[in-house]
Design a protein around this motif. Structure first.
Motif, mmCIF file in Angstrom:
data_model
loop_
_atom_site.group_PDB
_atom_site.id
_atom_site.type_symbol
_atom_site.label_atom_id
_atom_site.label_comp_id
_atom_site.label_asym_id
_atom_site.label_seq_id
_atom_site.Cartn_x
_atom_site.Cartn_y
_atom_site.Cartn_z
ATOM 1 N N LYS A 199 26.519 63.552 142.591
ATOM 2 C CA LYS A 199 26.423 64.651 141.361
ATOM 3 C C LYS A 199 25.628 65.654 141.753
ATOM 4 O O LYS A 199 25.690 67.060 141.517
ATOM 5 C CB LYS A 199 25.995 63.738 139.975
ATOM 6 N N CYS A 462 42.898 67.796 128.562
ATOM 7 C CA CYS A 462 42.205 68.424 129.285
ATOM 8 C C CYS A 462 42.936 69.826 130.081
ATOM 9 O O CYS A 462 43.946 69.711 130.261
ATOM 10 C CB CYS A 462 41.294 67.974 130.016
ATOM 11 N N CYS A 464 41.666 71.044 132.902
ATOM 12 C CA CYS A 464 41.103 70.758 134.423
ATOM 13 C C CYS A 464 42.244 70.957 135.390
ATOM 14 O O CYS A 464 42.956 69.829 135.684
ATOM 15 C CB CYS A 464 40.253 69.669 134.449
ATOM 16 N N CYS A 468 39.079 66.819 136.817
ATOM 17 C CA CYS A 468 38.142 67.008 135.661
ATOM 18 C C CYS A 468 36.794 67.151 136.238
ATOM 19 O O CYS A 468 36.447 66.626 137.289
ATOM 20 C CB CYS A 468 38.174 65.871 135.014
ATOM 21 N N SER A 469 35.973 67.952 135.468
ATOM 22 C CA SER A 469 34.666 68.353 135.733
ATOM 23 C C SER A 469 33.760 67.322 134.799
ATOM 24 O O SER A 469 34.314 66.718 133.629
ATOM 25 C CB SER A 469 34.217 69.555 135.628
ATOM 26 N N ASP A 470 32.347 67.285 135.043
ATOM 27 C CA ASP A 470 31.430 66.542 133.897
ATOM 28 C C ASP A 470 31.569 67.062 132.537
ATOM 29 O O ASP A 470 31.113 66.266 131.662
ATOM 30 C CB ASP A 470 30.168 66.284 134.568
ATOM 31 N N ASN A 471 31.793 68.070 132.296
ATOM 32 C CA ASN A 471 31.694 68.715 131.139
ATOM 33 C C ASN A 471 33.241 69.121 130.272
ATOM 34 O O ASN A 471 33.337 69.713 129.298
ATOM 35 C CB ASN A 471 31.146 69.915 130.980
ATOM 36 N N CYS A 472 34.300 68.161 130.748
ATOM 37 C CA CYS A 472 35.592 68.502 130.111
ATOM 38 C C CYS A 472 35.657 67.850 129.045
ATOM 39 O O CYS A 472 34.893 66.923 128.722
ATOM 40 C CB CYS A 472 36.682 68.304 131.296
ATOM 41 N N MET A 476 33.715 64.119 127.482
ATOM 42 C CA MET A 476 33.183 64.049 126.455
ATOM 43 C C MET A 476 33.622 62.760 125.714
ATOM 44 O O MET A 476 32.889 62.241 124.995
ATOM 45 C CB MET A 476 33.360 65.481 125.509
ATOM 46 N N GLY A 480 30.415 61.688 127.372
ATOM 47 C CA GLY A 480 29.580 62.846 128.309
ATOM 48 C C GLY A 480 29.659 62.373 129.836
ATOM 49 O O GLY A 480 28.939 63.315 130.488
ATOM 50 N N GLU A 481 30.219 61.288 130.052
ATOM 51 C CA GLU A 481 30.131 61.038 131.720
ATOM 52 C C GLU A 481 31.349 60.168 131.774
ATOM 53 O O GLU A 481 31.883 59.438 131.190
ATOM 54 C CB GLU A 481 28.974 60.313 132.091
#
Length: 682
Positions: A199, A462, A464, A468-472, A476, A480-481
């Motif tokens: 990360k 999503c 993306c 996918c990214s960590d804030n998609c 959530m 959140g991860e």
């Protein structure tokens, strides 16, 4: 070799009985005089010499040393406050000998005791050797120990050599459970540290994340390395022949081999009261050109005399590990042999496999292939041990390449999935003519009722496009991860994992689509005399990896009641599976402020899976109270929390041809009541 010898695996119930293996003999050369020696550690080419980095895990409170594992089964330690606990807990003096699993410490040989006594007299050694202690090497009086500096201290390895004997079945289970939990904690820490490194720096940065070193550092700082209070000769309790390790640091954590880099682990001469080093284990990684390895017979080259390119450039000297191996031969001390080699499926491209105990029968000084003097040691594998793990790995590889050539008889079907899985699922039976596995309809995915898809229209996926990214949106949903790292390994277990579904715009290779990609390991359903039908893999399975789905036809509670009226026993209740997912990535026993994941969660699961006519490979996994496979509930193809997918992940590194096992749990009392109420007697 038609089929592998069963492992001495305590995972399964009942136990497998290991067969014996034979030994051969090879003649050695004559001893020659030593010339211009140089001593240096025997480094192995597959390893990297790196210092242990400082721990990156910061917590508010100090760890509790009472959580360290020791050798006292069923002995509960008193709870103390953090301020009352010293750096490392000492064994209470009033604890009786009967409380220890070390029921007997056998002496290595009477000759060694004589040598120790003579060395003490000649050197006026101040240590003591109590005849009743069982110790092979005397240790100093506690009053004579030097004062340790106030800086952070680590638990030092003991200089007391012991051999563990007379272990009963319960003792073996106890030790095996300790080793499994320790290795699971190590793997979880390593995966978490590697994930955090990825990360920070991102994939493709060229920086190698050394989660193995960070995990070992954290565990060492909390006193969680095993077998530090005794230096064990022979087998390590809880470590089985065939166990696989990916990193040298893990060998140190469990106490199988105590040297981070050197290939010979021995009690140094400075710690030995008679001034002689004693070797206890070696690692064979092909780092010396004069090594000869034929399996049961090993010609091992001593340490020293190599340059930075692992080329012999100087003569070796009879000191350190070289002398330790010679002394171990003289005193009849058995040597643990760990083989290291490159292997596909490992996170770093190599594995270390414990191959059992060998005895040194001869040693001599010879001129090596490079023209320099080297010490050679002939080791022969001790009889009546399970088949070596390295032999199993080679046999599994031959099966993967050509199953019918490796096993001319026994294969009844080369793919019971009929190409429904990306990887063939084999059927092997060399015991009887039972072919019932091939008669069921194979389904790779669970079939859910229409009610599970009723809420699909109200959900959004999503956006993306490239992954996918960590804030998609999907991240959530998971609190959140993401649950997986970039390699698709489960970082920590959760009550429920949300994967990207059909309405998400991310590609099929998205990091959040791990379990829905299907089987990637070559699995085999086989017939066993001990457990009936079972499942094993021909590939190495890494801890935290997805294995397969537990597939069948989902029935509602009402439908299950009707099926139970006929006494149908092919119903699987997902609610009864033990919550082993909570053990994966659970650090509550290690860090006081760690909180176990509670979100997302599922309501009470009332559905059952009918496998009476349609099923997949997972339905043949055996039950075990100490499983190597866990259930993780996953949601991806619909949004109903009442009907999650039952996905199976590895709880530990599973070697090829070792049986996979699940903890099916116990029946709920209320479930037994309504099942019995509607059952019709024949």
């Amino acid at each position: 070799m038609s089929s592998p010898v069963p492992f001495q695996d305590l995972n399964l119930i009942p136990y497998n009985i290991a067969s014996t293996s034979s030994s051969n003999s090879v003649t050695g050369s004559t001893q020659r005089p030593l010339i211009v020696p140089k001593l240096e550690p025997k480094h192995e080419p597959l390893d990297e010499t790196l210092p242990l980095p400082p721990a990156r895990f910061q917590f508010s409170q100090s760890p509790n040393p009472n959580l360290s594992f020791d050798y006292r089964p069923n002995v509960s330690l008193p709870q103390q406050s953090i301020s009352e606990i010293t750096a490392f807990e000492q064994i209470p003096e009033n604890l009786s000998d009967e409380s220890f699993v070390y029921s007997e410490f056998n002496r290595i040989s009477e000759m060694f005791r004589t040598a120790v006594a003579n060395g003490m007299q000649n050197n006026e050694y101040a240590g003591t050797l109590n005849p009743e202690s069982g110790a092979i090497v005397p240790i100093e009086d506690e009053n004579q120990l030097s004062i340790v500096s106030p800086r952070k201290r680590y638990q030092k390895r003991s200089s007391e050599l012991v051999r563990v004997t007379n272990l009963g079945i319960e003792d073996e289970r106890y030790f095996r459970d300790i080793v499994r939990k320790t290795r699971m904690m190590y793997d979880c820490l390593r995966i978490l540290a590697t994930s955090e490194e990825e990360k920070r720096h991102g994939p493709g940065s060229g920086r190698r994340a050394r989660g193995d070193l960070r995990a070992a550092t954290v565990m060492r700082g909390r006193g969680l390395w095993l077998n530090r209070d005794k230096r064990i000769v022979g087998s390590i309790p809880g470590v089985l022949i065939g166990d696989l390790f990916f990193f040298r640091m893990e060998l140190c954590v469990v106490g199988l081999h105590g040297q981070i880099q050197a290939g010979i682990d021995c009690l140094s001469a400075s710690l030995s009261p008679n001034g002689e080093p004693i070797a206890t284990s070696i690692i064979v990684s092909g780092g010396y050109e004069d090594d000869e390895d034929s399996g049961d017979v090993l010609i091992y080259t001593g340490q020293g005399g190599q340059d930075s390119h692992h080329r012999q450039c100087l003569h070796q000297k009879l000191q350190g590990g070289n002398l330790g191996l010679e002394r171990s031969m003289n005193y009849g001390i058995e040597i643990r042999v760990i083989r290291g080699f490159k292997y596909e499926g490992s996170p770093n491209g190599k594995v270390y496999v414990y191959d059992g105990l060998y005895r040194i029968v001869e040693t001599w000084f010879d001129v090596g292939k490079s023209g320099f003097g080297v010490y050679k040691y002939k080791l022969i594998r001790i009889e009546n041990q399970p088949e070596s793990g390295s032999a199993i790995l080679k046999f599994a590889q031959s099966i993967r390449n050509a199953p019918l050539s490796a096993r001319p008889t026994g294969y009844q079907c080369l793919d019971i999935s009929s190409n429904k899985e990306k990887v063939p699922v084999l059927l092997f039976n060399d015991i009887d003519d039972n072919r019932e596995v091939a008669y069921f309809d194979y389904i790779p995915r669970t079939i859910f009722p229409a009610v599970a898809y009723s809420s699909m229209g109200s959900s959004n996926g999503c956006d993306c496009v490239n992954g996918c990214s960590d804030n998609c949106v999907c991240a959530m949903k998971n609190g959140g991860e993401f649950a997986y790292d970039l390699q698709g390994i489960l970082v920590k277990g959760k009550p429920l994992v949300y994967e990207c579904g059909p309405k998400c715009n991310c590609p099929p290779n998205c990091r959040n689509r791990v379990s829905q990609r299907g089987v990637k390991y070559k699995l085999e359903v086989f017939r066993s005399r001990e457990t009936g039908w079972g499942v094993r893999s021909l590939d190495l399975i890494q801890a935290g990896s997805f294995i397969c789905e537990y597939a069948g036809v989902v029935l509602t509670k009402e439908q299950a009641q009707i099926m139970s009226m006929n006494g149908d026993s092919s119903l699987i209740h997902p609610s009864r599976f033990s919550e082993r997912w909570a053990e994966w990535g659970d650090f509550t026993d290690m860090f006081s402020d760690y909180a176990r994941p509670t979100h997302p969660c599922t309501p009470k699961l009332d559905f059952v899976i009918d496998v009476s006519k349609m099923r997949n490979v997972a339905c043949y996994m055996s039950h075990s109270t100490c499983p190597n496979v866990m259930v993780q509930f996953v949601l991806y193809n619909h949004n109903s929390l009442y009907y999650p997918n039952v996905m199976l992940f590895a709880m530990e590194n599973i070697p090829p041809l070792r049986e996979l096992s699940l903890d099916y749990g116990v029946a709920e009392p209320q479930a037994e009541e309504w099942e019995e109420k509607f059952r019709i007697s024949n």
